[in-house]
Scaffold this active site. Structure first.
Site, PDB file in Angstrom:
ATOM      1  N   ASP A  83      -9.906   2.041  -3.308  1.00 12.57           N
ATOM      2  CA  ASP A  83      -9.136   2.652  -2.715  1.00 12.57           C
ATOM      3  C   ASP A  83      -8.098   3.434  -2.539  1.00 12.57           C
ATOM      4  OD1 ASP A  83      -6.798   0.977  -0.867  1.00 12.57           O
ATOM      5  OD2 ASP A  83      -7.301  -0.923  -1.422  1.00 12.57           O
ATOM      6  N   ASN A 123      -4.824   3.657   8.297  1.00 15.64           N
ATOM      7  CA  ASN A 123      -4.416   2.716   7.247  1.00 15.64           C
ATOM      8  C   ASN A 123      -3.438   4.022   6.264  1.00 15.64           C
ATOM      9  OD1 ASN A 123      -5.203   0.695   5.081  1.00 15.64           O
ATOM     10  ND2 ASN A 123      -6.667   2.136   4.283  1.00 15.64           N
ATOM     11  N   ARG A 154      -6.733   0.034  13.079  1.00 21.36           N
ATOM     12  CA  ARG A 154      -5.113   0.729  13.227  1.00 21.36           C
ATOM     13  C   ARG A 154      -5.266   1.998  11.546  1.00 21.36           C
ATOM     14  NH1 ARG A 154      -4.505  -1.169   7.902  1.00 21.36           N
ATOM     15  NH2 ARG A 154      -5.357  -2.498   6.783  1.00 21.36           N
ATOM     16  N   ASN A 176      -9.346   5.952   3.044  1.00 20.78           N
ATOM     17  CA  ASN A 176      -8.576   5.338   1.852  1.00 20.78           C
ATOM     18  C   ASN A 176      -7.548   6.597   1.316  1.00 20.78           C
ATOM     19  OD1 ASN A 176      -7.048   2.790   1.506  1.00 20.78           O
ATOM     20  ND2 ASN A 176      -8.797   1.794   1.753  1.00 20.78           N
ATOM     21  N   GLU A 230       0.871  -1.395  -0.732  1.00 22.02           N
ATOM     22  CA  GLU A 230      -0.050   0.122  -0.001  1.00 22.02           C
ATOM     23  C   GLU A 230       0.714   1.372   0.136  1.00 22.02           C
ATOM     24  OE1 GLU A 230      -2.434   1.999   0.212  1.00 22.02           O
ATOM     25  OE2 GLU A 230      -4.781   0.633   0.045  1.00 22.02           O
TER      26      GLU A 230
END
Length: 291
Positions: free
Chosen positions: A196, A101, A99, A147, A16
């Site tokens: 995303d 991102n 958490r 995201n 990512e």
């Protein structure tokens, strides 16, 4: 419709947050669940890893030569020379089921990053902003999976993706104050998969990675769908522009959640891919470490 080529068979569980570090000519990216920051050199094909010790959702360059991170417990900086990590500020430390991102910096050097619940519950997460004085401010509450982020070339708009909503939203953005307002729909993502991470090019176009869709979608500034980049793997996570002239679009992917049978059909899942879409990207904004 074009295709992307594999440049690194990383086999990352959840690659990512790619970003281009121009002064080092390196692509930085993270493997979130493994707690690793990667530094990929396209000129040699080498990929250096640094262990963070906790999940890391995003990486951006800082103005002092270090890397700023969005980690499970909040925001931190990483020294690339000796590997030391310094926590800057906590975020949702009291929520162990969440958490950090994806995240990016705006042109003024503020680090924006959001969270998600590990069980992906809608509304359990948020988007935060870290300023140079290490103050963390809640910017968007009630998020599902925070995201993709991006800003228009004139810094008047901020684009934002909450993956669970299946769309790209846009805010009016004030660069001086860092404030956002007037959230509204920019583009709906249709045809399978969920939006995303994303990147914005120098013409104001958006490039949106589609998790479960095996593609990156290209939207013009007026939200017209102008094309797509196809990949040989389904879980496409994010993208960024890099290379000497910012004309290479690097794309991260994952194998998280796939069955063994699915992984055997997608042996390149978790790899890093590249496409040259014919436009130039925007320079990576750095986190400002001093007020």
């Amino acid at each position: 419709m074009t295709n992307a080529d594999l440049v690194l068979d990383a086999k990352a569980e959840l690659a990512e947050g790619p970003c281009w570090i121009a002064d080092r000519a390196l692509l930085a990216w993270v493997d979130i669940t493994a707690g690793l920051v990667h530094l990929f050199d396209p000129s040699t094909g080498t990929d250096r890893t640094l262990e963070i010790g906790q999940p890391v959702g995003a990486v951006v360059p800082a103005d002092d030569g270090r890397l700023a991170l969005a980690v499970r417990d909040g925001f931190a900086v990483l020294d690339l020379d000796d590997g030391t990590i310094e926590m800057l500020a906590e975020a949702e430390r009291e929520l162990p089921q969440n958490r950090m991102n994806d995240g990016k910096c705006d042109a003024a050097g503020r680090f924006w990053a959001g969270t998600m619940a590990l069980d992906e519950r809608p509304g359990a997460a948020a988007l935060y902003r870290l300023d140079a004085n290490r103050h963390v401010e809640l910017m968007v509450p009630g998020v599902g999976i925070s995201n993709g982020l991006g800003w228009s070339p004139d810094n008047r708009l901020m684009y934002y993706i909450d993956t669970l909503l299946g769309r790209v939203d846009v805010f009016d953005f004030d660069l001086t104050s860092g404030s956002i307002e007037n959230r509204r729909l920019f583009a709906q993502v249709r045809g399978g998969g969920a939006p995303d991470g994303m990147a914005v090019d120098g013409d104001g176009g958006l490039w949106v990675a589609v998790w479960g869709g095996a593609k990156v979608l290209h939207f013009l500034p007026d939200a017209t769908l102008a094309g797509e980049i196809l990949l040989p793997v389904s879980r496409v996570t994010s993208c960024c522009f890099g290379g000497p002239e910012l004309r290479d679009l690097y794309i991260t992917t994952a194998w998280q959640g796939m069955t063994d049978d699915s992984r055997s059909r997608e042996p390149l899942a978790g790899g890093i891919f590249r496409n040259q879409p014919g436009v130039r990207g925007l320079s990576t904004a750095r986190y400002r470490t001093r007020p």
